[in-house]
Design a protein around this motif. Structure first.
Motif, PDB file in Angstrom:
ATOM      1  N   VAL A 195      -2.158  91.935 -87.223  1.00 10.93           N
ATOM      2  CA  VAL A 195      -2.231  92.320 -88.596  1.00 10.93           C
ATOM      3  C   VAL A 195      -3.652  93.063 -88.849  1.00 10.93           C
ATOM      4  CG1 VAL A 195      -3.259  91.710 -91.078  1.00 10.93           C
ATOM      5  CG2 VAL A 195      -0.897  90.635 -89.910  1.00 10.93           C
ATOM      6  N   ALA A 196      -4.609  92.648 -88.188  1.00 12.41           N
ATOM      7  CA  ALA A 196      -6.061  93.150 -88.103  1.00 12.41           C
ATOM      8  C   ALA A 196      -5.772  94.491 -87.266  1.00 12.41           C
ATOM      9  CB  ALA A 196      -7.006  92.276 -87.226  1.00 12.41           C
ATOM     10  N   TYR A 197      -4.942  94.714 -86.321  1.00 15.11           N
ATOM     11  CA  TYR A 197      -4.959  95.952 -85.693  1.00 15.11           C
ATOM     12  C   TYR A 197      -4.191  96.875 -86.590  1.00 15.11           C
ATOM     13  CZ  TYR A 197      -2.601  99.298 -82.707  1.00 15.11           C
ATOM     14  OH  TYR A 197      -2.097 100.373 -82.070  1.00 15.11           O
ATOM     15  N   LEU A 198      -3.234  96.565 -87.169  1.00 17.52           N
ATOM     16  CA  LEU A 198      -2.664  97.270 -88.248  1.00 17.52           C
ATOM     17  C   LEU A 198      -3.381  97.863 -89.220  1.00 17.52           C
ATOM     18  CD1 LEU A 198       1.017  95.716 -88.534  1.00 17.52           C
ATOM     19  CD2 LEU A 198       0.425  97.850 -87.359  1.00 17.52           C
ATOM     20  N   GLY A 199      -4.623  97.050 -89.799  1.00 16.63           N
ATOM     21  CA  GLY A 199      -5.505  97.547 -90.687  1.00 16.63           C
ATOM     22  C   GLY A 199      -6.320  98.633 -90.290  1.00 16.63           C
ATOM     23  N   LEU A 200      -6.747  98.374 -88.887  1.00 16.25           N
ATOM     24  CA  LEU A 200      -7.633  99.427 -88.485  1.00 16.25           C
ATOM     25  C   LEU A 200      -7.180 100.738 -88.537  1.00 16.25           C
ATOM     26  CD1 LEU A 200      -8.984  97.566 -85.348  1.00 16.25           C
ATOM     27  CD2 LEU A 200     -10.288  98.033 -87.367  1.00 16.25           C
ATOM     28  N   HIS A 201      -5.663 100.860 -88.488  1.00 17.43           N
ATOM     29  CA  HIS A 201      -4.848 102.109 -88.554  1.00 17.43           C
ATOM     30  C   HIS A 201      -4.472 102.397 -90.209  1.00 17.43           C
ATOM     31  CE1 HIS A 201      -4.337 103.265 -84.455  1.00 17.43           C
ATOM     32  NE2 HIS A 201      -4.375 101.740 -84.243  1.00 17.43           N
ATOM     33  N   GLY A 202      -4.911 101.678 -91.134  1.00 14.19           N
ATOM     34  CA  GLY A 202      -4.626 101.906 -92.387  1.00 14.19           C
ATOM     35  C   GLY A 202      -3.391 101.507 -92.897  1.00 14.19           C
ATOM     36  N   VAL A 203      -2.860 100.365 -92.200  1.00 12.91           N
ATOM     37  CA  VAL A 203      -1.570  99.750 -92.746  1.00 12.91           C
ATOM     38  C   VAL A 203      -1.788  98.418 -93.267  1.00 12.91           C
ATOM     39  CG1 VAL A 203       0.637  98.695 -91.932  1.00 12.91           C
ATOM     40  CG2 VAL A 203      -0.272 100.783 -90.518  1.00 12.91           C
ATOM     41  N   LYS A 204      -1.327  98.483 -94.469  1.00 19.89           N
ATOM     42  CA  LYS A 204      -1.228  97.209 -95.425  1.00 19.89           C
ATOM     43  C   LYS A 204      -0.378  96.049 -94.955  1.00 19.89           C
ATOM     44  CE  LYS A 204      -2.487 100.183 -99.274  1.00 19.89           C
ATOM     45  NZ  LYS A 204      -2.175 100.924-100.496  1.00 19.89           N
ATOM     46  N   ALA A 205      -0.838  95.282 -94.237  1.00 20.47           N
ATOM     47  CA  ALA A 205       0.215  94.182 -93.517  1.00 20.47           C
ATOM     48  C   ALA A 205      -0.293  92.870 -93.783  1.00 20.47           C
ATOM     49  CB  ALA A 205       0.263  94.412 -91.970  1.00 20.47           C
ATOM     50  N   VAL A 206       0.662  91.916 -94.024  1.00 21.37           N
ATOM     51  CA  VAL A 206       0.235  90.443 -93.964  1.00 21.37           C
ATOM     52  C   VAL A 206       1.141  89.685 -92.918  1.00 21.37           C
ATOM     53  CG1 VAL A 206      -0.396  90.487 -96.293  1.00 21.37           C
ATOM     54  CG2 VAL A 206       2.149  90.003 -95.606  1.00 21.37           C
ATOM     55  N   GLY A 207       0.537  88.586 -92.154  1.00 17.51           N
ATOM     56  CA  GLY A 207       1.545  87.849 -91.255  1.00 17.51           C
ATOM     57  C   GLY A 207       2.148  86.912 -91.848  1.00 17.51           C
ATOM     58  N   VAL A 208       3.570  86.693 -91.391  1.00 16.08           N
ATOM     59  CA  VAL A 208       4.056  85.601 -91.753  1.00 16.08           C
ATOM     60  C   VAL A 208       4.638  84.958 -90.646  1.00 16.08           C
ATOM     61  CG1 VAL A 208       6.419  84.960 -93.212  1.00 16.08           C
ATOM     62  CG2 VAL A 208       4.873  86.779 -93.766  1.00 16.08           C
ATOM     63  N   LEU A 209       4.642  83.649 -90.563  1.00 10.65           N
ATOM     64  CA  LEU A 209       5.179  82.753 -89.534  1.00 10.65           C
ATOM     65  C   LEU A 209       6.394  81.932 -90.083  1.00 10.65           C
ATOM     66  CD1 LEU A 209       4.118  81.988 -86.578  1.00 10.65           C
ATOM     67  CD2 LEU A 209       3.172  79.852 -87.606  1.00 10.65           C
ATOM     68  N   LYS A 210       7.626  82.102 -89.277  1.00  8.80           N
ATOM     69  CA  LYS A 210       8.691  81.740 -89.640  1.00  8.80           C
ATOM     70  C   LYS A 210       9.161  80.396 -88.770  1.00  8.80           C
ATOM     71  CE  LYS A 210       9.961  83.790 -93.553  1.00  8.80           C
ATOM     72  NZ  LYS A 210      10.383  83.381 -94.863  1.00  8.80           N
ATOM     73  N   VAL A 211       9.771  79.537 -89.230  1.00  4.11           N
ATOM     74  CA  VAL A 211      10.459  78.444 -88.145  1.00  4.11           C
ATOM     75  C   VAL A 211      12.063  79.154 -88.271  1.00  4.11           C
ATOM     76  CG1 VAL A 211      11.262  76.143 -87.891  1.00  4.11           C
ATOM     77  CG2 VAL A 211       8.869  76.674 -88.866  1.00  4.11           C
ATOM     78  N   PRO A 212      12.520  78.818 -87.016  1.00  2.00           N
ATOM     79  CA  PRO A 212      13.726  79.429 -86.544  1.00  2.00           C
ATOM     80  C   PRO A 212      14.841  78.739 -87.503  1.00  2.00           C
ATOM     81  CG  PRO A 212      13.006  78.415 -84.504  1.00  2.00           C
ATOM     82  CD  PRO A 212      12.013  78.644 -85.682  1.00  2.00           C
ATOM     83  N   ASN A 213      15.892  79.286 -88.291  1.00  2.00           N
ATOM     84  CA  ASN A 213      16.687  78.734 -88.898  1.00  2.00           C
ATOM     85  C   ASN A 213      17.955  78.228 -88.071  1.00  2.00           C
ATOM     86  OD1 ASN A 213      18.336  80.705 -88.834  1.00  2.00           O
ATOM     87  ND2 ASN A 213      17.906  81.682 -90.900  1.00  2.00           N
ATOM     88  N   GLY A 214      19.036  77.809 -88.708  1.00  2.00           N
ATOM     89  CA  GLY A 214      20.198  77.644 -87.682  1.00  2.00           C
ATOM     90  C   GLY A 214      20.791  78.372 -87.016  1.00  2.00           C
ATOM     91  N   GLY A 215      20.409  79.946 -87.582  1.00  2.00           N
ATOM     92  CA  GLY A 215      21.304  80.811 -87.005  1.00  2.00           C
ATOM     93  C   GLY A 215      20.450  81.606 -85.873  1.00  2.00           C
ATOM     94  N   GLY A 216      19.105  81.094 -85.564  1.00  2.00           N
ATOM     95  CA  GLY A 216      18.531  81.693 -84.449  1.00  2.00           C
ATOM     96  C   GLY A 216      17.478  82.611 -84.958  1.00  2.00           C
ATOM     97  N   THR A 217      16.788  83.298 -83.823  1.00  2.00           N
ATOM     98  CA  THR A 217      15.825  84.190 -84.214  1.00  2.00           C
ATOM     99  C   THR A 217      16.059  85.385 -85.108  1.00  2.00           C
ATOM    100  OG1 THR A 217      14.412  83.362 -82.276  1.00  2.00           O
ATOM    101  CG2 THR A 217      13.802  85.701 -83.250  1.00  2.00           C
ATOM    102  N   ALA A 218      17.395  86.004 -84.712  1.00  2.00           N
ATOM    103  CA  ALA A 218      17.779  87.402 -85.441  1.00  2.00           C
ATOM    104  C   ALA A 218      17.961  86.846 -86.767  1.00  2.00           C
ATOM    105  CB  ALA A 218      18.893  87.838 -84.656  1.00  2.00           C
TER     106      ALA A 218
END
Length: 272
Positions: A200-223
């Protein structure tokens, strides 16, 4: 980085025109050149080819039919690309993927379609997204059926600390800079946000408005977790690295890349 030149793969299917329209809209928005690329060989009788021309098989008729199909594909391209001004057309009687890979030297981004399970494509002209990712050496934008525009005002970056993911972020920077909001989504069972905060910090240096979201995998997997995150965020673009494992392993046993390519309802920009 910018996209100064975009290639769109053209085939004889009915789904080519919407894909071309999407690529043309991107080209106008990004002030980029648009190149339409098509190649396929004549439907020779089994056992024959360009260097084998027996009598009695109508070989020249088959060649002419292939040329006619390429001309029709060019007409579809030029019509669907309007009113884009800077367009080019490139075609040959060649193996499709090889020709597309060769022509990718002229582009920053390659746009391909995703064939549905019930499609009956021109077999010699079908370019699978996975094949394109492995061959072209450029970021590949995969357009699913039914998608005719890409605003990319909201984008999800599928983050995993791999070379492919890092490359995908760099390759997608023109889109990410245009986006109003970007979510960097990491699917993990622990709560460590160190990697997310760095990205997120790296993207901010390039002018990208980003936030980080941590997700626990659901029953269907990562995808499936990533697709759920994109749906909840109302994103129309997913950015990710392709084939972190060997492609053969993903195709036999399944994997994030394969599941995204098969099931994502929104465009995916992937790099290998």
């Amino acid at each position: 980085m910018s996209y100064a030149s975009i290639i769109v793969a053209v085939d004889p299917g009915a789904r080519a025109a919407p894909r071309i329209g999407l690529a043309a809209h991107l080209a106008r928005r990004l002030d980029a050149r648009l190149i339409g690329v098509a190649a396929w060989g004549p439907d020779y009788p089994r056992g024959f080819g360009e260097t084998s021309v027996p009598t009695g098989y109508g070989i020249e008729d088959l060649r002419q039919k292939a040329f006619d199909e390429l001309r029709q594909a060019e007409e579809v391209f030029r019509l669907a690309a309007r009113p884009t001004e800077r367009i080019e057309w490139r075609s040959e009687l060649r193996e499709t993927l090889t020709f597309l890979a060769e022509q990718s030297r002229a582009a920053d981004l390659v746009v391909v379609g995703r064939q549905g399970k019930n499609d009956g494509p021109h077999l010699a002209a079908a370019v699978g997204p996975g094949d394109a990712l492995m061959a072209v050496g450029r970021p590949v934008l995969v357009v699913p059926h039914g998608v005719e525009r890409l605003s990319a005002t909201r984008a999800v970056v599928a983050w995993k600390n791999t070379p492919q993911s890092r490359r995908a972020i760099s390759d997608a920077m023109p889109f990410l800079k245009l986006a109003d909001e970007v979510q960097v989504v990491q699917v993990a069972k622990d709560g460590d946000r160190t990697e997310l905060d760095d990205v997120v910090a790296y993207l901010g240096l390039h002018g990208v408005k980003a936030v980080g979201v941590l997700k626990v995998p659901n029953g269907g997997g990562t995808a499936e977790t990533l697709l759920d995150a994109a749906e909840g965020f109302k994103a129309d673009l997913i950015v990710g690295g392709a084939f972190g494992y060997s492609r053969l392993r993903e195709w036999f046993f399944g994997g994030v890349t394969r599941n995204l390519l098969d099931h994502s309802p929104v465009c995916c920009l992937m790099s290998h």
